[in-house]
Design a protein around this motif. Structure first.
Motif, mmCIF file in Angstrom:
data_model
loop_
_atom_site.group_PDB
_atom_site.id
_atom_site.type_symbol
_atom_site.label_atom_id
_atom_site.label_comp_id
_atom_site.label_asym_id
_atom_site.label_seq_id
_atom_site.Cartn_x
_atom_site.Cartn_y
_atom_site.Cartn_z
ATOM 1 N N LYS A 1 3.034 16.899 -3.687
ATOM 2 C CA LYS A 1 2.793 17.266 -4.834
ATOM 3 C C LYS A 1 1.446 15.843 -5.772
ATOM 4 O O LYS A 1 1.849 14.799 -4.380
ATOM 5 N N LYS A 2 0.281 15.700 -6.293
ATOM 6 C CA LYS A 2 -0.720 15.048 -5.896
ATOM 7 C C LYS A 2 0.059 12.923 -5.878
ATOM 8 O O LYS A 2 -0.615 12.590 -5.021
ATOM 9 N N HIS A 3 0.233 13.012 -6.848
ATOM 10 C CA HIS A 3 0.696 11.444 -6.359
ATOM 11 C C HIS A 3 1.727 10.971 -5.466
ATOM 12 O O HIS A 3 1.937 10.000 -5.581
ATOM 13 N N HIS A 4 2.434 11.924 -5.063
ATOM 14 C CA HIS A 4 3.754 11.582 -3.663
ATOM 15 C C HIS A 4 2.936 11.226 -2.229
ATOM 16 O O HIS A 4 4.028 11.563 -1.750
ATOM 17 N N GLY A 5 1.604 12.225 -2.490
ATOM 18 C CA GLY A 5 1.044 12.193 -0.770
ATOM 19 C C GLY A 5 0.272 11.327 -0.414
ATOM 20 O O GLY A 5 -0.454 10.807 -0.024
ATOM 21 N N ILE A 6 -0.330 10.286 -1.515
ATOM 22 C CA ILE A 6 -0.638 8.837 -1.107
ATOM 23 C C ILE A 6 -0.510 7.278 -0.835
ATOM 24 O O ILE A 6 0.730 7.243 -0.871
ATOM 25 N N THR A 7 -1.240 7.260 0.315
ATOM 26 C CA THR A 7 -0.411 5.906 0.935
ATOM 27 C C THR A 7 -1.890 4.846 0.956
ATOM 28 O O THR A 7 -2.707 5.043 0.917
ATOM 29 N N ARG B 1 -5.018 9.562 1.578
ATOM 30 C CA ARG B 1 -4.246 11.549 0.760
ATOM 31 C C ARG B 1 -3.437 11.370 3.117
ATOM 32 O O ARG B 1 -4.093 11.033 3.594
ATOM 33 N N THR B 2 -1.924 11.416 2.737
ATOM 34 C CA THR B 2 -1.503 11.166 4.115
ATOM 35 C C THR B 2 -0.365 12.547 3.960
ATOM 36 O O THR B 2 0.025 13.141 5.084
ATOM 37 N N ASP B 3 -0.045 13.297 2.486
ATOM 38 C CA ASP B 3 0.430 14.185 2.796
ATOM 39 C C ASP B 3 0.030 15.627 2.036
ATOM 40 O O ASP B 3 0.288 15.116 0.820
ATOM 41 N N GLU C 1 6.061 1.586 1.103
ATOM 42 C CA GLU C 1 6.028 2.927 2.357
ATOM 43 C C GLU C 1 4.778 4.267 2.211
ATOM 44 O O GLU C 1 4.310 3.759 1.791
ATOM 45 N N VAL C 2 5.116 4.610 3.545
ATOM 46 C CA VAL C 2 3.895 5.610 3.556
ATOM 47 C C VAL C 2 4.345 6.596 2.732
ATOM 48 O O VAL C 2 5.008 6.581 2.207
ATOM 49 N N ASN C 3 2.818 7.455 1.494
ATOM 50 C CA ASN C 3 3.297 8.371 0.832
ATOM 51 C C ASN C 3 3.891 7.122 -0.337
ATOM 52 O O ASN C 3 4.825 7.807 -1.781
ATOM 53 N N LYS C 4 4.008 6.461 -0.301
ATOM 54 C CA LYS C 4 4.410 5.921 -1.304
ATOM 55 C C LYS C 4 2.906 4.744 -2.285
ATOM 56 O O LYS C 4 3.365 4.057 -2.896
ATOM 57 N N GLY C 5 2.585 5.136 -2.068
ATOM 58 C CA GLY C 5 1.281 4.272 -2.309
ATOM 59 C C GLY C 5 0.226 4.532 -3.835
ATOM 60 O O GLY C 5 -0.122 3.568 -4.663
ATOM 61 N N TRP C 6 1.078 5.458 -4.621
ATOM 62 C CA TRP C 6 0.470 5.254 -6.481
ATOM 63 C C TRP C 6 1.567 4.363 -7.398
ATOM 64 O O TRP C 6 0.510 4.115 -7.596
ATOM 65 N N GLN C 7 2.579 4.375 -6.415
ATOM 66 C CA GLN C 7 3.032 3.255 -7.217
ATOM 67 C C GLN C 7 2.946 1.408 -6.984
ATOM 68 O O GLN C 7 2.612 0.756 -7.906
ATOM 69 N N VAL C 8 1.976 1.550 -5.550
ATOM 70 C CA VAL C 8 1.663 0.148 -5.565
ATOM 71 C C VAL C 8 0.141 0.613 -5.892
ATOM 72 O O VAL C 8 -0.333 -0.666 -6.484
#
Lengths: 397, 346
Positions: free
Chosen positions: A180-186, A174-176, A229-236
């Motif tokens: 919203k929960k899906h948008h703060g993950i790296t 969790r970086t942010d 990218e930072v905070n784009k971890g959910w897509q990855v």
């Protein structure tokens, strides 16, 4: 409908079978334990060179560099199953991280990790699940705070396979915390020997520690480990989860188990009668054979869809749920057929099949739960496959 | 390698599906179930006009020369719309006759020959049922013969061989499914020129077609359940948003989709005479019966009280699936047959 192979593919199949047969002596044996045993690494290198694994990965990253061909991949998998020769390495690094890096990694990350991972020199573990983030993975709370060129990580992961043997982890943090929960993950990569990482084996019902807990206390890792990218971890992560679900419920593996069960029931006797001569057990065996046939046919249908570049739809969505449940039922019948000997485990004069059926009966239950529980699978089938409405969200308590 | 339907097969299914949707309403099925013979005959004429009865008759004998997979695709559509059709009986007869060169095949195509089938005795003889041939005379009676009314020929089993004969007496029995008729029959005479067909293979085709019929009926029940759950509201939301309901639908789909692949595979295996074809056909019907009855029950439950009423009419599909399960091989008998076929029975 045409289940024959064209001459090109038939020749390919023969060639694969021949290669495996002629080189089986190079494969590691049951005593060559350890993920990095020299025989295992040598076998892996041989298989890559022959195009029997890492087949479509570009040569510049240590792969074989062939064009993607689903049918050839399928033929290779079938020939490994048929010949009984040890399969290529297939840890989470190879099956999940490598495809992710190929798609989203920086040139430096590709260069540093892909080839060594394929060769088995670099073992990875996956840091996804947490005690409070299982089915709801995006609720994960392991926190990573920026500090100049680093992230400092605190928190805990669970269900981490091979954490003790792993050199590296690919991890969701969790970086942010305000997004919203899906948008703060790296999605980030780092070495497992970084100070502050503690691994504790998690003993499960099989009696062995197939998984671990991993604790992070002020673990300082460089930002260069971030994938995409930072905070784009959910897509990855979503890219990699698709790879995982495809692995669970492979009908070839299920068929091999079923054949083993038929053999067991033909050889084992109770009161002087073969198990297969008991009509109740035989009926259960035939019930399972029908399901094995169905999952095999379903698998052929999915392969054909992939060959045509079409989505497999429901046929694809049901594989994990049905396949894992079927494996569990096969083990359950073996144990019932063995009667009181079915409870023996690990060692002893009367133990059958090395205790494998009990082990599977327990481990396969773990697989019904892991990799997306049966209940989550049903949500996916209903919502994505049947177009049914989502559960409405409740107000936060 | 291609595991899927050809364009022609998709089109064939589309044609039959459209016919069923346009011509066979639930109201029409109700009238047939209530014994309106004129309605049944009008539908039979329309079905004949579709030109499908000679589907399994070889081209040289005047038919379409298609395979068991094609026939299964057609039957699936009839199951979906709970259509009372003679297609199944005619197709099994055509398959039994396919190597005989008999002119009856041409008659099937032209609707001059209309078959009933009496193969139920193969795996299950009760109350003294069963036919036998001695000194060129057929004795005994067969229970649960299908499509006997208005037929011209009967495909029957005697002395372990499939034969063709003329019906002597036929007494209709009352089953839960009033849309299709079943009878207890005797035979007066049989075709001497037709020396008979192998029961296992003929029976396997009947199994595939009954399985395909259940597949269609079960698919319809699943579709109806999903539609109902997306419409019906309780507690201020559509019931399909409750996981308790949604998971029932997911379970139905999870069982049905692989069963569809199994039926395609088993039908194709018969067409290419694969070694495993017979065992696969018997297991396909047994498996489809299990999946079908699960779906019949579950879909009814998803519909709540309305599923139980005559008003909604879901019970017609429920009964179709129930009858398909019991006739021509109940699941346990078929699994035993499949085990025998594979040499697993001492």
């Amino acid at each position: 409908m045409d289940l024959t192979l064209s001459p090109e593919y038939a020749a390919f199949r023969d060639q694969v079978a021949e290669t495996l047969k002629a080189n089986a002596h190079l494969a590691p044996g049951p005593d060559d334990k350890g993920l990095k045993h020299p025989k295992r690494l040598a076998w892996q290198e041989f298989l890559i060179r022959e195009g029997l694994t890492a087949r479509t990965i570009p040569t510049e990253f240590g792969g074989y560099g062939a064009e993607p061909d689903i049918l050839k991949s399928r033929i290779i998998a079938e020939e490994f199953a048929r010949s009984g020769v040890p399969r290529p390495l297939a840890g989470q690094g190879i099956s999940m991280l490598v495809p992710t890096l190929l798609e989203l990694g920086t040139p430096e990350q590709k260069e540093a990790y892909i080839e060594r991972t394929l060769k088995g020199e670099l073992i990875w573990c996956q840091g996804y699940s947490e005690p409070g983030a299982g089915s709801d993975l995006a609720a994960l709370r392991t926190r990573a705070v920026e500090d100049e060129d680093d992230f400092v990580i605190n928190g805990q992961k669970i269900w981490t396979s091979t954490a003790r043997q792993a050199d590296m982890m690919f991890c969701l943090v969790r970086t942010d915390p305000n997004a919203k929960k899906h948008h703060g993950i790296t999605y980030i990569l780092f070495p497992m020997d970084t100070p502050g990482i503690e691994v504790r084996p998690l003993v499960d019902m099989t009696g062995s520690a197939n998984f671990n807990e991993v604790f992070f206390t002020d673990v300082r890792v460089p930002k260069s480990g971030v994938v995409f990218e930072v905070n784009k971890g959910w897509q990855v992560a979503n890219a990699t989860l698709t790879h995982e679900r495809g692995m669970l419920g492979d009908p070839n593996a299920t068929k091999a188990r079923f054949i083993e069960l038929v053999e067991l029931m033909k050889v084992e006797t109770v009161n002087g009668q073969r198990l297969i001569d008991n009509p109740v057990l035989r009926d259960r065996l035939m019930t399972l054979q029908a399901e094995v046939y169905a999952m095999q046919a379903n698998g052929l249908r999915i392969t054909t869809n992939s060959l045509k570049g079409e989505a497999a739809g429901l046929a694809g969505l049901v594989v994990k749920l049905q396949g894992c449940e079927l494996n569990h039922q096969i083990a359950a019948l073996a144990i019932d057929a063995l009667g009181e000997l079915g409870i023996l485990y690990e060692e002893g004069e009367h133990l059958r099949s090395g205790g494998a059926w009990q082990w599977r009966y327990m481990y396969d239950l773990g697989l019904i739960i892991g990799g997306g529980t049966a209940q989550i699978q049903k949500n996916i089938i209903a919502e994505r496959g049947l177009g049914m409405p989502r559960e409405p969200r409740l107000a936060r308590s | 390698m291609e595991f899927g339907l050809l364009e022609d097969q998709v089109m064939l299914q589309e044609t039959v599906r459209r016919f069923v949707a346009e011509e066979v309403s639930l109201d029409l099925v109700r009238q047939i179930a209530e014994g309106e013979i004129q309605v049944a005959e009008t539908l039979a004429e329309k079905l004949t006009a579709l030109g499908l009865d000679g589907l399994l008759v070889p081209e040289k004998d005047g038919g379409s020369g298609l395979g068991v997979l094609d026939a299964a695709l057609v039957q699936e559509c009839f199951g979906y719309g709970i259509v009372p059709a003679r297609f199944l009986s005619n197709s099994v007869a055509a398959y039994a006759l396919r190597d005989s060169g008999s002119s009856i095949m041409n008659d099937i195509t032209n609707n001059d020959a209309r078959f009933g089938i009496a193969l139920n005795d193969f795996l299950s003889r009760r109350d003294g049922s069963g036919l036998s041939i001695r000194d060129e005379a057929v004795s005994g009676a067969s229970l649960m013969a299908m499509d006997v009314a208005r037929s011209t020929h009967l495909l029957f089993l005697a002395n372990d061989t499939v034969r063709i004969g003329q019906v002597g007496s036929a007494e209709q029995v009352k089953t839960i499914d009033r849309t299709r008729e079943f009878s207890e029959v005797t035979i007066t005479s049989f075709e001497q020129q037709f020396t008979g067909a192998e029961i296992e293979k003929t029976f396997a085709v009947a199994c595939i077609l009954l399985a395909a019929d259940t597949l269609g009926a079960a698919q319809c029940m699943l579709d109806k359940a999903v539609a109902y759950a997306g419409d019906r509201q309780q507690f201020g939301r559509v019931i399909g948003s409750f996981q308790a309901v949604k998971h029932l639908c997911a379970e139905m789909a999870a069982k049905l989709e692989p069963a569809r692949a199994l039926i395609w595979h088993a039908a194709h295996a018969l067409d290419v005479q694969d070694d495993e074809a017979l065992a696969m056909a018997f297991l396909a019907k047994a498996h489809m019966a299990e999946v079908g009855t699960f779906i019949a029950k579950t879909s009814t439950e998803v519909h709540g009280g309305m599923g139980f009423t005559d008003l909604v009419g879901l019970h017609y599909w429920y009964k179709r699936i129930g009858v398909n399960r019991q006739i021509m091989g109940a699941p346990m008998a078929l699994r035993e047959l499949a085990a025998q076929q594979q040499g697993l029975v001492a």
